[in-house]
Design an enzyme around this catalytic site. Structure first.
Site, PDB file in Angstrom:
ATOM      1  N   THR A   1       0.913  -1.190  -0.007  1.00 28.20           N
ATOM      2  CA  THR A   1       0.029   0.047   0.004  1.00 28.20           C
ATOM      3  C   THR A   1       0.840   1.035  -0.204  1.00 28.20           C
ATOM      4  OG1 THR A   1       0.032   0.188   2.328  1.00 28.20           O
ATOM      5  CG2 THR A   1      -1.718  -0.732   1.376  1.00 28.20           C
ATOM      6  N   ASP A   2       0.385   2.313  -0.432  1.00 34.93           N
ATOM      7  CA  ASP A   2       0.859   3.620   0.028  1.00 34.93           C
ATOM      8  C   ASP A   2       0.583   3.554   1.244  1.00 34.93           C
ATOM      9  OD1 ASP A   2       2.063   5.910   0.452  1.00 34.93           O
ATOM     10  OD2 ASP A   2       1.517   6.881  -1.452  1.00 34.93           O
ATOM     11  N   TRP A   3       1.448   4.383   2.248  1.00 32.22           N
ATOM     12  CA  TRP A   3       1.283   4.622   3.562  1.00 32.22           C
ATOM     13  C   TRP A   3      -0.011   5.143   3.802  1.00 32.22           C
ATOM     14  CZ3 TRP A   3       4.925   2.124   1.804  1.00 32.22           C
ATOM     15  CH2 TRP A   3       5.938   1.506   2.769  1.00 32.22           C
ATOM     16  N   GLY A   4      -0.815   4.001   4.578  1.00 30.75           N
ATOM     17  CA  GLY A   4      -2.116   4.540   5.002  1.00 30.75           C
ATOM     18  C   GLY A   4      -3.444   4.343   3.766  1.00 30.75           C
ATOM     19  N   GLY A   5      -2.757   3.594   2.886  1.00 29.82           N
ATOM     20  CA  GLY A   5      -3.582   3.452   1.593  1.00 29.82           C
ATOM     21  C   GLY A   5      -4.821   2.341   1.661  1.00 29.82           C
TER      22      GLY A   5
END
Ligand code: BGC
Length: 736
Positions: free
Chosen positions: A261-265
């Site tokens: 994921t992108d961070w927090g995605g």
């Protein structure tokens, strides 16, 4: 006798352990057999535990089996300083300074695959030295609007240029046993509302414009990880998106790596489980609390995923597939015993950074100040007694700010340092404008008194100077070239336009060096005799700039994106708010496939500086393009040859571009599209024959009615250009 018996007993009990390395740990064995073997030994808990973070930038392995964890770092222009275990704060280490390499926009502007390979080799070695297993880059989202705060991390507006240029970077990084994470897949083309904006576009635009670079990264570069984007695509978040991840990436392209994921995605356990995500990083449980309020097991792929797997709500095949991908990644990186040790901030790395800067800087304009004089550049020191350098960017630490790509440099040469190195005490400096500090979450407001007095000082000094070099542009502050927000205006910030006009009114002998990752409005472009696009060049940037301005290096970079005269000349902006930035919930890419020069060409709107444009201190003449055949059956490639000659007095490098136009088609096609390019070196008077092979793929468009690529029979036109707007020769052939 007793001793002998004990020895025999010991050997018989120990030997199976000593002699037999388990298959998964034996790197002489096939990687797929190792993955299978590891899986067969793992519990469900161990398999699912691979799928989410254990700290801000790491994910676990399988400690019981001695399978190591994965350490990740930003990316993409160097290895980021260490971040704390459980917060975004820097960890405060003193041994994590590195080389900052030029931004990827500059790499794209070299149009040189060798520079891309050198970049990858060097940054990969730095990542390895810093014990990273995954370097979070390259960024290859398409440059759709000049307001996108992150364009500097990407490789321009053309899918073929971005795609071909990212491949050597990827391959060379991975030779270090460090995986890339190609980001942000996909359609993260603006920062405004990036966490939720729902992108709608045609299948054609998706496949022809926004996906090809990712496809090349995966199929040709063989990228080991891909990072999902924050935004949504057709109603589903890109980090768990059935079409993007399961169908296209994993099924159609055969991607065997890991989706991070992108961070927090990540936003939902079920979707994350079934729609193609493998590793979840940086989550907040409900989007509101911070990570200290809960444990990593609260991640969407944490205990909730395990519970679903236990109940059979997620199939074993999904659980095994995710775990297999992550094991494969671990075997390729953290568990690869043969990888090199790497190195940071070496002489070679600085040389590579400087060379990429030399090759990527673009000479946009170079005219004489008056009709009788020579062009302003290169600057011959002996002609001047005093050179005034103006501008905050001449001295600013541009490696700072910008978001996750921020770097902590070991060494840094500013443009002012670089120019003093060459011109000594002829150089005077006036800041001219102030740009504040890189503060997150606010625009800079500089007191008017300060603005006026800095400008007045520079203008006063300009009267006595023989030449002005203004080093301006954007910077890495919030709402400039910075993650998390888009630019608020196309114009240059901090009163630079007024400053330029006032400087010109007292001294027209001026070079404007624009440092940015985006096009900017230049209302004074026809009055400033020389304009240079200087990007963000990292540690050795000041040297590269001085090399080009002084003529030590003959500029050869060409723009990887178009500079519009005004914002409404850009397709995304011309189509109204729902196109950019959207209504805060969703947006529609209404310009469709007409991105960048495809828009300018097709709508007949000239750009200020076109895609592919870049001047030199020498001149090149092009012969007529010659085709090996005027008939193309789709099988035997047509060869296009063109002779290019250096007609000036300096050695130089020219980037020869081949575009193809489909003259008649059942769907709208852009006037022309880049299909091949080559950068060649030429001594004065030297001529070289450049050849390109045209294949059937070069003629195809994405046909939505069949969901596949197709070429229609008929006439095609070949354009050979020194830029997308400077066509030096054309020819035609018939495809039948
Ligand atoms: C960025 C990514 C980056 C990640 C980790 C995110 O906010 O969008 O590009 O790799 O943070 O820092």
């Amino acid at each position: 006798m007793k001793k002998l018996l004990i020895a025999i007993a010991l050997i018989t009990t120990l030997s199976p352990v000593m002699a037999q390395t388990p298959i998964y740990a034996d790197d002489t064995k096939d990687i797929e057999d190792r993955v299978k073997d590891a899986l067969s030994r793992m519990t469900l808990e161990e398999k699912t535990r691979l799928c989410y973070a254990q700290s801000k930038f790491s994910s676990p392995g399988v400690p019981r089996l001695g399978i190591p964890e994965l350490w990740m770092s930003d990316g993409p222009h160097g290895v980021r300083a260490e971040i704390s275990w459980n917060s975004w704060a820097y960890a405060g280490w003193t041994n994590d300074s590195i080389t900052a390499f030029p931004a990827l926009t500059c790499l794209a502007a070299t149009w040189d695959l060798e520079q891309s390979a050198d970049y990858g080799r060097a940054v990969g070695a730095e990542a390895r030295f810093r014990k990273k297993d995954v370097l979070l880059g390259p960024g290859i989202n398409i440059y759709r609007t000049p307001l996108n705060g992150r364009n500097f991390e990407y490789m321009g507006e053309d899918p073929y240029l971005a795609g071909t240029m990212c491949v050597p970077y990827i391959q060379e990084i991975q030779k270090n046993g460090v995986a890339v994470s190609v980001k942000h897949y996909a359609l993260n083309n603006q920062e405004l509302w990036r966490g939720h904006i729902d992108v709608y576009l045609s299948d054609r635009a998706l496949h022809e414009i926004y996906l090809p670079a990712f496809k090349m990264a995966v199929k040709d570069g063989r990228a080991w990880t891909v990072m999902g984007a924050y935004n949504k695509f057709r109603g589903q978040h890109a980090c768990h998106n059935d079409i993007l991840l399961n169908k296209i990436l994993k099924n159609d392209w055969g991607f065997d790596g890991v989706v991070v994921t992108d961070w927090g995605g990540a936003h939902d356990t079920y979707e994350a489980a079934v729609f193609g995500l493998d590793i979840e990083m940086g989550s907040y449980t409900n989007g509101l609390t911070t990570e200290s309020a809960f444990t990593y097991d609260d991640y969407y792929l944490g205990k909730a995923y395990l519970a679903m797997a236990r109940k059979g709500e997620v199939s074993d095949s999904i659980v095994d597939d995710k775990a297999a991908r992550i094991l494969r990644l671990i075997f390729r990186t953290s568990m690869d015993r043969n990888k090199p040790h790497g190195a940071v901030a070496t002489k070679e790395h600085y040389e590579i950074a400087e060379t990429i800067g030399n090759e990527g800087i673009v000479l946009l304009k170079n005219s004489p100040v008056s009709k009788r004089s020579m062009p302003v550049l290169p600057i011959e020191g002996s002609k001047y007694n005093s050179i005034l350098v103006v501008g905050d960017n001449a001295v600013r630490m541009l490696n700072e700010g910008g978001g996750s790509s921020e770097l902590k440099v070991k060494d840094m040469v500013s443009p002012l340092d670089g120019l003093i190195d060459i011109y000594g005490d002829k150089i005077k400096f006036a800041r001219g404008y102030s740009a504040g500090r890189p503060m997150y979450g606010r625009a800079d407001i500089i007191p008017q008194k300060e603005v006026d007095s800095l400008r007045a000082e520079a203008v006063a000094m300009a009267k006595d100077a023989d030449l002005i070099i203004m080093v301006g542009g954007l910077n890495k502050n919030h709402f400039q070239d910075c993650e998390g927000g888009d630019r608020l205006s196309y114009a240059l910030p901090f009163g630079q336009d007024i400053l330029v006009e006032e400087l010109l009114s007292v001294n027209p002998n001026m070079v404007f060096v624009n440092l940015s990752g985006n096009a900017v409005e230049m209302p004074w472009a026809d009055k400033v005799p020389a304009i240079v696009q200087g990007w963000y060049l990292g540690s050795m940037g000041g040297k590269s700039i001085a090399n080009v301005l002084s003529g030590k290096v003959n500029p050869s970079g060409k723009l990887p994106f178009s500079f519009q005269k005004k914002l409404s000349d850009n397709g995304a902006h011309a189509m109204g708010e729902l196109s950019y930035p959207g209504d805060s919930i969703k947006q529609i890419y209404k310009e469709d496939i007409l991105v960048g020069y495809r828009w300018h060409d097709t709508k007949k709107i000239p750009a200020l500086f076109s895609f592919g444009h870049g001047l030199s201190y020498t001149t090149y003449s092009y012969g007529k393009p010659v085709l090996s055949s005027k008939q193309f059956d789709g099988n035997n490639p047509i060869t296009v040859s063109v002779a290019v000659k250096n007609t000036g007095e300096k050695a130089g490098k020219e980037i020869v571009q081949l575009y193809i136009g489909d003259e008649k088609c059942s769907v709208l096609r852009p006037v022309k599209e880049l299909k091949h390019y080559e950068k060649i070196s030429l001594e004065p008077g030297e001529e070289k024959l450049v050849t390109f092979d045209i294949s059937e793929d070069d003629l195809k468009f994405y046909d939505e009615s069949i969901g596949d690529w197709k070429a229609e029979k008929g006439k095609f036109k070949i354009y050979i250009g020194a830029s997308s707007a400077d066509i030096r020769g054309t020819s035609e052939f018939v495809y039948n």
